[in-house]
Design a protein around this motif. Structure first.
Motif, PDB file in Angstrom:
ATOM      1  N   CYS A  44       0.832  -1.210   0.000  1.00  0.00           N
ATOM      2  CA  CYS A  44       0.000   0.000   0.000  1.00  0.00           C
ATOM      3  C   CYS A  44       0.864   1.257   0.000  1.00  0.00           C
ATOM      4  O   CYS A  44       1.848   1.349   0.733  1.00  0.00           O
ATOM      5  N   ILE A  45       0.490   2.231  -0.832  1.00  0.00           N
ATOM      6  CA  ILE A  45       1.229   3.493  -0.836  1.00  0.00           C
ATOM      7  C   ILE A  45       0.412   4.612  -0.172  1.00  0.00           C
ATOM      8  O   ILE A  45       0.715   5.791  -0.332  1.00  0.00           O
ATOM      9  N   LEU A  46      -0.646   4.233   0.529  1.00  0.00           N
ATOM     10  CA  LEU A  46      -1.434   5.185   1.319  1.00  0.00           C
ATOM     11  C   LEU A  46      -1.985   6.344   0.488  1.00  0.00           C
ATOM     12  O   LEU A  46      -1.885   7.497   0.877  1.00  0.00           O
ATOM     13  N   CYS A  47      -2.554   5.991  -0.654  1.00  0.00           N
ATOM     14  CA  CYS A  47      -3.051   7.056  -1.532  1.00  0.00           C
ATOM     15  C   CYS A  47      -4.429   7.525  -1.107  1.00  0.00           C
ATOM     16  O   CYS A  47      -4.941   8.503  -1.631  1.00  0.00           O
ATOM     17  N   ASP A  48      -5.098   6.758  -0.211  1.00  0.00           N
ATOM     18  CA  ASP A  48      -6.412   7.192   0.281  1.00  0.00           C
ATOM     19  C   ASP A  48      -7.524   6.996  -0.757  1.00  0.00           C
ATOM     20  O   ASP A  48      -8.611   7.515  -0.605  1.00  0.00           O
ATOM     21  N   CYS A 108      -8.961   3.968  -1.724  1.00  0.00           N
ATOM     22  CA  CYS A 108      -9.949   2.984  -1.262  1.00  0.00           C
ATOM     23  C   CYS A 108     -10.760   3.554  -0.109  1.00  0.00           C
ATOM     24  O   CYS A 108     -11.974   3.375  -0.029  1.00  0.00           O
ATOM     25  N   CYS A 160      -7.351   0.845  -6.756  1.00  0.00           N
ATOM     26  CA  CYS A 160      -6.078   0.826  -6.017  1.00  0.00           C
ATOM     27  C   CYS A 160      -4.935   0.918  -7.035  1.00  0.00           C
ATOM     28  O   CYS A 160      -4.864   0.111  -7.950  1.00  0.00           O
ATOM     29  N   VAL A 179      -1.915   0.272  -6.772  1.00  0.00           N
ATOM     30  CA  VAL A 179      -0.865  -0.732  -6.600  1.00  0.00           C
ATOM     31  C   VAL A 179      -1.562  -2.072  -6.379  1.00  0.00           C
ATOM     32  O   VAL A 179      -2.771  -2.166  -6.513  1.00  0.00           O
ATOM     33  N   ALA A 183      -2.124  -3.578  -3.648  1.00  0.00           N
ATOM     34  CA  ALA A 183      -2.441  -3.776  -2.235  1.00  0.00           C
ATOM     35  C   ALA A 183      -3.807  -4.421  -2.049  1.00  0.00           C
ATOM     36  O   ALA A 183      -4.016  -5.189  -1.129  1.00  0.00           O
ATOM     37  N   LEU A 184      -4.742  -4.082  -2.916  1.00  0.00           N
ATOM     38  CA  LEU A 184      -6.070  -4.668  -2.806  1.00  0.00           C
ATOM     39  C   LEU A 184      -6.285  -5.606  -3.989  1.00  0.00           C
ATOM     40  O   LEU A 184      -6.114  -5.208  -5.140  1.00  0.00           O
TER      41      LEU A 184
HETATM   42  S1  SF4 Z   1      -6.098   2.285  -2.733  1.00  0.00           S
HETATM   43 FE1  SF4 Z   1      -4.449   0.788  -2.466  1.00  0.00          FE
HETATM   44  S2  SF4 Z   1      -2.576   2.010  -2.260  1.00  0.00           S
HETATM   45 FE2  SF4 Z   1      -4.294   3.398  -1.972  1.00  0.00          FE
HETATM   46  S3  SF4 Z   1      -4.612   3.485   0.243  1.00  0.00           S
HETATM   47 FE3  SF4 Z   1      -5.970   1.877  -0.544  1.00  0.00          FE
HETATM   48  S4  SF4 Z   1      -4.800  -0.009  -0.395  1.00  0.00           S
HETATM   49 FE4  SF4 Z   1      -3.325   1.673  -0.184  1.00  0.00          FE
END
Ligand code: SF4
Ligand code: FES
Ligand code: FES
Lengths: 841, 206
Positions: free
Chosen positions: A157-161, A163, A207, A209, A211-212
């Motif tokens: 996860c790159i914490l893009c916010d 999701c 997402c 990346v 991550a999901l």
């Molecule tokens: S969309 Fe993907 S990269 Fe972005 S916060 Fe959620 S899990 Fe992390």
């Protein structure tokens, strides 16, 4: 969209070229529109900017010297000078990527996203070749399930916010959130409270990346092995989708951003429904009655595999026998609402123009008459939700049944200046976003609508207090009103709903969006798969002459609807029944009538993709092609036509529905004159009054589809389309003080054929429960979870109870098609409403 | 583990009523939960979520940002030893090491009798008095090893009367006079300045 006036245009210099931005437009969007792509992770066109990732930093001089600014947070201002390729910009991009990769596991070789990953792509395009980070990375447990279908790998996860913003901003289900903010920030759910959102799959799609990831697609394919095509999902909204397959198998469905409909979103039920397509219980070969040795014999007890030639011949001879013995009226067709519009036309032509029966109904007692639906002035979804307008909801809970429309409504309610008046018998998933909840008692909604329209709001009507009536009238006053109308409960007959429609037609500025169940129901009603109608929204009386000239024959009189056909079967006057993807045993509100009717038919011919309970009892079974296995056109609730594309081959020898009709016609010694979906469409365009001017080319070319009828008068020489006339109002049934009035509604996950054939969804269908207001429950001595006996005039069933504040007093809600208890046993189609008594056991 | 007690729900409702939006009461309610159990229990977060109308995930999102909200049981006395630069130069790390030895647990751990939790903290803004520590957020300055031993003895014997119970941050609950309440006007519909700000008209006149 209106053309920008000069005041709306902001001149901006991008990389030395002057371009025009719209006032208020974000720099990142303005650049993209003008051909300059700025890399980004967190920015998403359908969500509010947050500036989380910093990937979109560019050098901007807005009059005070050049500096790096996040272009996704920066509205364009006149004279702004932007350099997206300067050394400073490049250094920033390089630096941001190096930072983002500090804790990233770089496990691309085992990541589903590899090959279509914005992080991978942008690192290649803008990133440093190497990392200077030699320390230990963050470690988390590799993917954790955050819901039944979605996995989260926090290391990636790159914490893009994106999701989390989707969950709270778009879906309104903020069940995932940033936790442990700081150097340990992670996305996660509350312990033991999963991300159980009907829309969770969208987060996987957005997402940036890996991550999901979604369980149904995990490790199924590599993006470069996928072939894809843009198509339309056959739900009443006509959501635009991208269908992706590998080795002739559909592996993924992604939402496509269409301004007119779904804005790129999908519900999980639709997104993951492709699992059913490759289920090993798909019908792959024709079946006929035969003996246990597999020999086709007329009176065998089993269904045995056979060839198309034998099966079609059997079907044709059953039809011919009925024709000779009882005339065309002894034949009926039920279903067809899930076919393509072309196939619906071909089946209508076969039934009405070849066989000559008007006993054709695409709705199973849970719809509204086509004479009403096709006569109403329609609106588009976008216009219905334009600022300053009002929406009346008289449908199933859109959150449960029409998810993407729910998201559009939710967005309009949160962001736009619209008012929403809910007349449905119980509150929908919009909750407090609704302006006025005037939840009419089943059976009384006509009177409630009448009171609101006429402004007679000083006394209680149909369970709605004067305050709500007044608020509803005020919320609709001086606004363009769109009534979204369907059948909120099958325990309430269509009569009161039609009365409500009639009342609303008297409003000054009103239009409708008929929102009925089953994918292409709008197409079915338009194509005349319904008694009394012919293709193109015209009636037998009005269009009979025109179609007789084209088809040779057309039934003289209006035929029977589904209930009528089943009754006729019971009394012996209807002997052959064709089921077009219909399962009356599970889907018709009167299960008993359905089973007696089907049993009494001499021959039941079923065209379907699965052996549902009704199909299993048929005499001839013809396997049909499913979604993405054939091409055609879809019609949504607005009357919007959009293309359905073929991506894979049907399993076994399954065939497209239109082809099955054509072959059956051939076996009946008739030639439908149709060789392909295109030739069927050409005929529709040539004959149907509502479809004049909507050519195949136009439908395919329009990104957002084409709404019919076209505004020009290409159809001027054709029969008139049906117009609305208010029927005699339905009598109001007095309230029985000792009973609760039944509401039988539907939930997203039920025992339906498709859901039950999808591994990731089948178990999400809950048990049936009866919910009622806590005060009603208390009065009856019923506590949460108690088993109760529910008795109507017809039968009684036993099921657990649940007190629920959202259910108005005096009503009881039982969902249809859930395991445990079948609410249909209680419903009598002959009565307008069903009252039930509840007793503890 | 536990939801808010009926008495605390009454207090919670009073707190919620002070804000234009229930959600704004989230942090005070988390303090209340911590006061009740000595830490913020999962069930308490769920309860707070219900009270202010958000999801438990959102409560956790806020709660987990703050170090001083403990989400697991901690000792009756939470001892924070500063090891940031000033304290480090004057023996903060040695003090922490001493504390670990005396109490027999590593930083982050709680003694078996449930009395002490030791934590290693960053600068607690008392650099002039280094090395320093806090017990349940009450300061002790220029702490020597002997001072520390004395402190532990005092706490065990109940002699450190200035140190409040676990979970309690302030010894007096915030009370706001009626006329100084933030009021129930949501910011987007407010037309005048809040009571605690000077009236813009008066300002201009001056
Ligand atoms: S969309 Fe993907 S990269 Fe972005 S916060 Fe959620 S899990 Fe992390
Ligand atoms: S795209 Fe602008 S900060 Fe992420
Ligand atoms: S460094 Fe210890 S208080 Fe500042």
């Amino acid at each position: 969209m209106t053309a920008p006036t000069d005041a709306d245009v902001v001149p901006v210099t991008v990389n030395g070229v002057e371009v025009e931005a719209n006032a208020g437009e974000l720099l990142i969007d303005a650049c993209e529109r003008n051909g300059v792509y700025i890399p980004r992770f967190c920015h998403h066109p359908r969500m509010k900017p947050v500036g989380m990732c910093r990937m979109c930093l560019v050098e901007v001089d807005a009059g005070r010297g050049a500096s790096l600014q996040p272009s996704c947070m920066l509205p364009c201002t006149p004279g702004m000078i932007v350099d997206t390729e300067s050394d400073l910009t490049k250094k920033a991009q390089d630096g941001v990527l190096e930072f983002l990769l500090i804790n990233h596991p770089l496990d691309c070789p085992v990541c589903d996203k590899g090959g279509e990953c914005p992080l991978q792509d942008q690192t290649m395009a803008y990133g440093p070749g190497e990392s200077r980070f030699v320390e230990e990375k963050r470690h988390y447990e590799k993917p954790i399930p955050i819901s039944d279908t979605v996995y989260l790998d926090r290391e990636r996860c790159i914490l893009c916010d994106r999701c989390t913003r989707f969950a709270s901003e778009v879906a309104g289900d903020p069940l995932i959130h940033f936790q442990d903010r700081g150097s340990q920030t992670q996305v996660n759910t509350f312990p033991d409270e999963p991300f159980a959102s009907y829309f969770s799959g969208n987060t996987v799609q957005i997402c940036p990346v890996g991550a999901l990831t979604a369980k149904p697609y995990r490790f199924k394919a590599r993006p470069w092995d996928l072939e894809e095509v843009d198509s339309t999902f056959p739900n009443p909204m006509g959501d635009r989708v991208n269908v992706q397959s590998s080795r002739d198998r559909v592996l993924r469905i992604q939402g496509v951003d269409s301004d007119a409909t779904n804005w790129g979103w999908l519900t999980d039920r639709d997104r993951f429904s492709f699992e059913a397509l490759s289920h090993d219980q798909r019908l792959v070969t024709p079946l006929v009655r035969g003996d246990s040795l597999g020999n086709a014999t007329d009176d065998g007890d089993e269904l045995v595999a056979t060839s198309w030639a034998v099966a079609v011949e059997r079907a044709a001879s059953a039809i011919t026998a009925s024709l000779e013995a009882g005339g065309a009226e002894s034949i009926g067709v039920i279903g067809g609402a899930n076919l393509t519009t072309e196939a619906q036309y071909v089946w209508a032509k076969l039934a009405k123009g070849v066989i000559g029966t008007d006993n054709v109904d695409a709705q199973l007692g849970d719809g509204l008459p086509a004479q009403v639906v096709t006569a109403l002035p329609r609106n588009t979804i976008s216009d219905a939700m334009a600022p300053g307008s009002a929406v009346v909801l008289l449908v199933d809970d859109p959150k449960e049944q029409f998810g993407t429309l729910f998201l559009r409504l939710r967005h309009a309610a949160v962001e736009g200046d619209i008012t929403i008046v809910e007349l449905s018998p119980i509150a929908s998933g919009l909750g407090s976003l609704v302006t006025v909840g005037a939840h009419a008692r089943p059976g009384d909604v006509g009177a409630v609508a009448r009171a609101i329209v006429d402004g007679r709001t000083d006394v209680e009507v149909g369970g709605v207090e004067p305050a709500e009536l007044q608020a509803a009238a005020a919320a609709l006053a001086a606004r363009a009103v769109t009534v979204i109308v369907g059948r909120p409960s099958v325990a309430e007959q269509a009569g009161p709903i039609i009365d409500a429609i009639a009342a609303f037609t008297e409003l000054e500025s009103v239009s409708f969006l008929p929102l009925l169940r089953r994918g292409n129901i709008s197409g079915a009603l338009d194509m005349g798969l319904t008694p009394g109608m012919l293709p193109g929204r015209t009636t037998l009386a009005e269009g009979g002459e025109w179609y007789r000239a084209a088809w040779g024959t057309v039934p003289a009189d209006s035929g029977l609807d589904t209930a009528g056909m089943l009754e006729a079967a019971v009394d012996g006057s209807l002997t052959t029944l064709v089921l077009l993807g219909a399962d009356p045993l599970a889907d018709f509100p009167d299960a008993d009538l359905a089973s007696r009717g089907l049993a009494a038919c001499r021959t039941v011919i079923a065209v379907d993709i699965f052996a549902s309970s009704s199909v299993a009892n048929a005499d001839v079974v013809l396997p049909a092609a499913g979604f993405a296995e054939g091409a055609g056109t879809h019609t949504n609730l607005e009357g919007r036509l959009s293309p359905l594309m073929q991506k894979v081959n049907p399993p076994g020898t399954a065939r497209a529905d239109w082809l099955i009709a054509a072959e059956l016609a051939w076996a009946l010694r008739a030639d439908l004159g149709i060789e392909s979906p295109e030739s069927a469409w050409a005929e529709i365009e040539r004959l149907a009054p509502s479809h004049a001017g909507a050519t195949v080319e136009q439908v395919r070319a329009a990104h957002d589809g084409l709404v019919i009828p076209r505004p020009d008068d290409a159809g001027a020489d054709r029969p008139a389309m049906v117009s609305f006339s208010a029927p005699v109002p339905t009598e109001i049934v007095p309230v029985d003080g000792y009973a609760l009035r039944l509401v039988a509604d539907r939930r997203l996950y039920d025992q339906g054929t498709i859901v039950q054939h999808c591994a990731s969804m089948a178990h999400q269908s809950d048990l049936a429960r009866i919910s009622m207001h806590p005060l009603d429950a208390a009065a009856l001595g019923v506590r949460d979870g108690d088993l109760v006996r529910v008795t109507s005039a017809r039968a009684s069933i036993e099921l657990p109870a649940r007190p629920d504040r959202c259910v108005p007093r005096g009503r009881a809600v039982i969902p249809l098609n859930r395991a445990g208890a079948d609410v249909r046993a209680l419903i009598d189609l002959a009565t307008v409403v069903t009252d039930v008594r509840v007793a503890t056991l | 583990m536990s939801r808010l007690s009926p008495e605390n729900v009454t207090i919670a409702e009073e707190i919620i009523a002070r804000y234009p939006r229930p959600k704004s009461a989230l942090i005070p309610l988390l303090h209340l939960a911590q006061e009740q159990d000595g830490h913020v229990a999962d069930d308490a977060m769920t309860h707070v979520a219900e009270l202010v109308g958000v999801t438990p995930a959102e409560v956790l999102g806020t709660c987990s940002f703050y170090e001083m909200f403990k989400r697991h049981e901690v000792g009756t006395y939470v001892v924070n030893v500063c090891t940031n630069i000033s304290c480090q130069l004057l023996g903060g790390e040695e003090l922490l090491h001493h504390a670990e030895t005396v109490l027999g647990v590593k930083a982050g751990g709680t003694t078996d009798d449930g009395l002490f939790t030791i934590e290693d903290v960053e600068c607690i803004a008392a650099c002039t008095e280094a090395p320093c520590l806090q017990v349940n957020y009450r300061y002790r300055y220029h702490v020597t090893n002997d001072d520390f031993d004395q402190l532990v003895d005092d706490l065990r014997a109940g002699r450190a009367t200035d140190v409040p119970e676990h979970g309690v941050l302030a010894t007096v609950r915030q009370r706001i006079a009626g006329d100084r309440l933030a009021g129930v006007v949501p910011p987007e519909v407010a037309t005048e300045a809040p009571v605690w700000l000077p009236d813009p008209a008066e300002e201009r006149a001056r």
